[in-house]
Enzyme design. Structure first.
Site, PDB file in Angstrom:
ATOM      1  N   VAL A   1       0.862  -1.178   0.000  1.00  0.00           N
ATOM      2  CA  VAL A   1       0.000   0.000   0.000  1.00  0.00           C
ATOM      3  C   VAL A   1       0.900   1.230   0.000  1.00  0.00           C
ATOM      4  O   VAL A   1       1.815   1.327   0.821  1.00  0.00           O
ATOM      5  CB  VAL A   1      -0.895  -0.022   1.266  1.00  0.00           C
ATOM      6  CG1 VAL A   1      -1.661   1.273   1.420  1.00  0.00           C
ATOM      7  CG2 VAL A   1      -1.850  -1.214   1.220  1.00  0.00           C
ATOM      8  N   CYS A   2       0.654   2.166  -0.908  1.00  0.00           N
ATOM      9  CA  CYS A   2       1.487   3.376  -0.987  1.00  0.00           C
ATOM     10  C   CYS A   2       1.339   4.209   0.276  1.00  0.00           C
ATOM     11  O   CYS A   2       0.228   4.582   0.671  1.00  0.00           O
ATOM     12  CB  CYS A   2       1.082   4.217  -2.189  1.00  0.00           C
ATOM     13  SG  CYS A   2       1.832   5.862  -2.137  1.00  0.00           S
ATOM     14  N   ILE A   3       2.470   4.551   0.871  1.00  0.00           N
ATOM     15  CA  ILE A   3       2.420   5.261   2.153  1.00  0.00           C
ATOM     16  C   ILE A   3       1.817   6.660   2.021  1.00  0.00           C
ATOM     17  O   ILE A   3       0.991   7.065   2.852  1.00  0.00           O
ATOM     18  CB  ILE A   3       3.828   5.310   2.822  1.00  0.00           C
ATOM     19  CG1 ILE A   3       3.717   5.860   4.252  1.00  0.00           C
ATOM     20  CG2 ILE A   3       4.819   6.129   2.016  1.00  0.00           C
ATOM     21  CD1 ILE A   3       4.940   5.591   5.101  1.00  0.00           C
TER      22      ILE A   3
END
Lengths: 135, 130, 102
Positions: free
Chosen positions: B77-79
């Site tokens: 998941v993209c931070i």
């Protein structure tokens, strides 16, 4: 990482109506660190991302259009604008930000990043890529 | 062949995550490698464990989690996108002084560099979005 | 060096199909999925251009998305091939790159 791939980011969304334009630009800026052969294409409503004079004070959203001017500093210097998309929207290159890069091998001479391309030229460019990002 | 998968939309509103799941299953069934599944934009919402869909509907997050467990998939998941949208793991929750985390089993939070990396390493990048 | 283009939007709602057809090189693969499957049907305002495209490219439609929407294979334009997800994976592997027109 030693592999060099040709990566093209295809931008087809207008800014502000959705977050895609902003978050795509974030990928481009982070991706620049990987030193790949990167290019950006602005197609369809994506050309609106580069329109000059954006003022977002009335909608309470951050104006991220100045960030495009930094692309040259990130070594992102191949920016293709599809002519058909501009024409359809009654725009010309004069309506868009002028993006450049500085060539350190030529005493930091300012060079053109923006390239107006026909549909045929863009089709050829797409065919030369290893990876096409779309958001 | 190595596939990278990019999911740009959250569960349920768009079909993107369902399509990505079906594609991933089919690729694995054919013996291909799925190097990484990267969740970006509202796609980060696929990673919340707090969703409670109706019992007669699929639970997309749980399907990703179980597929990941079965095949040791790397679900990232993209931070930056996750922080905007309130998707946190325990470390992130602590770092930002939040009272809870919500990331589902099998997902991890990491940077956008993970997307570029898989685009370079994989033979194909498959994009599922709106 | 052919590209597989994917179109997941109804041609009646968005311009994804038009842009795909404008920029796809002759001999490309084009796969309709999700709401894009409506572009594969006979007797619609989009049929003519899609039939023409099927003459210049290899056009495919994802069967599970078609079935989900109550569409039968006999409603599909001639020259369009129905594939399942395994077929989608094969197409992605056989082409050199995949370009999603979202």
């Amino acid at each position: 990482m030693s592999i060099t791939k040709r990566l093209m980011y295809v931008n087809r969304r207008a800014p502000y109506g959705t977050i895609y334009a902003l978050e795509s630009l974030e990928v481009v800026l982070i991706g620049a660190a990987f030193e790949q052969d990167v290019s950006l294409a602005f197609v369809d409503d994506g050309v609106y991302q580069l329109v000059k004079g954006q003022n977002t004070t009335g909608i309470g959203v951050k104006n991220f259009s100045p960030a495009y001017a930094a692309l040259g500093d990130y070594d992102v210097k191949k920016i293709y604008i599809e002519k058909e998309s501009l024409d359809q929207r009654g725009l010309s290159m004069d309506d868009l930000q002028h993006l450049t890069w500085e060539d350190e091998n030529e005493d930091y001479a300012e060079k053109e990043s923006m390239h107006l391309v026909s549909r045929e030229e863009l089709a050829d460019l797409l065919e030369e890529q290893d990876v096409v990002f779309s958001f | 062949m190595k596939f990278g998968i990019l999911v740009n939309e959250g569960p349920y509103t768009h079909e993107a995550s369902d399509s990505a799941l079906q594609f991933t299953r089919a690729a694995l069934a054919k013996g291909h490698e799925v190097t990484r599944v990267f969740f970006y934009h509202d796609g980060v919402n696929n990673g919340t464990r707090l969703g409670v869909p109706p019992q007669d509907d699929r639970n997309i997050t749980r399907e990703w989690s179980s597929l990941a467990k079965e095949h040791e998939l790397d679900l990232v998941v993209c931070i930056a996108a996750a922080q905007r949208r309130g998707l946190l793991d325990a470390d992130e929750a602590k770092r930002h002084g939040k009272d809870a985390d919500n990331i589902a089993e099998g997902f991890r939070i990491s940077g956008l560099g993970q997307l570029i990396e898989v685009a370079i390493q994989a033979d194909r990048l498959m994009v599922f979005g709106d | 060096m052919a590209t597989l283009h994917t179109v997941n939007k109804s041609p009646f709602e968005r311009n994804a199909l038009d842009t795909c057809l404008r920029l796809a090189k002759q001999g490309s693969g084009i796969l309709f999925l999700e709401d894009g499957v409506y572009g594969a049907l006979k007797g619609t305002a989009a049929s003519e251009k899609v039939a023409k495209a099927a003459g210049e490219h290899k056009v495919y439609v994802l069967g599970p998305d078609l079935a989900a929407r109550g569409m039968q294979e006999d409603q599909i334009l001639d020259g369009i091939q129905v594939v399942d997800y395994a077929g989608f994976v094969d197409l992605a592997a056989e082409h050199d790159r995949v370009n999603a027109w979202l």
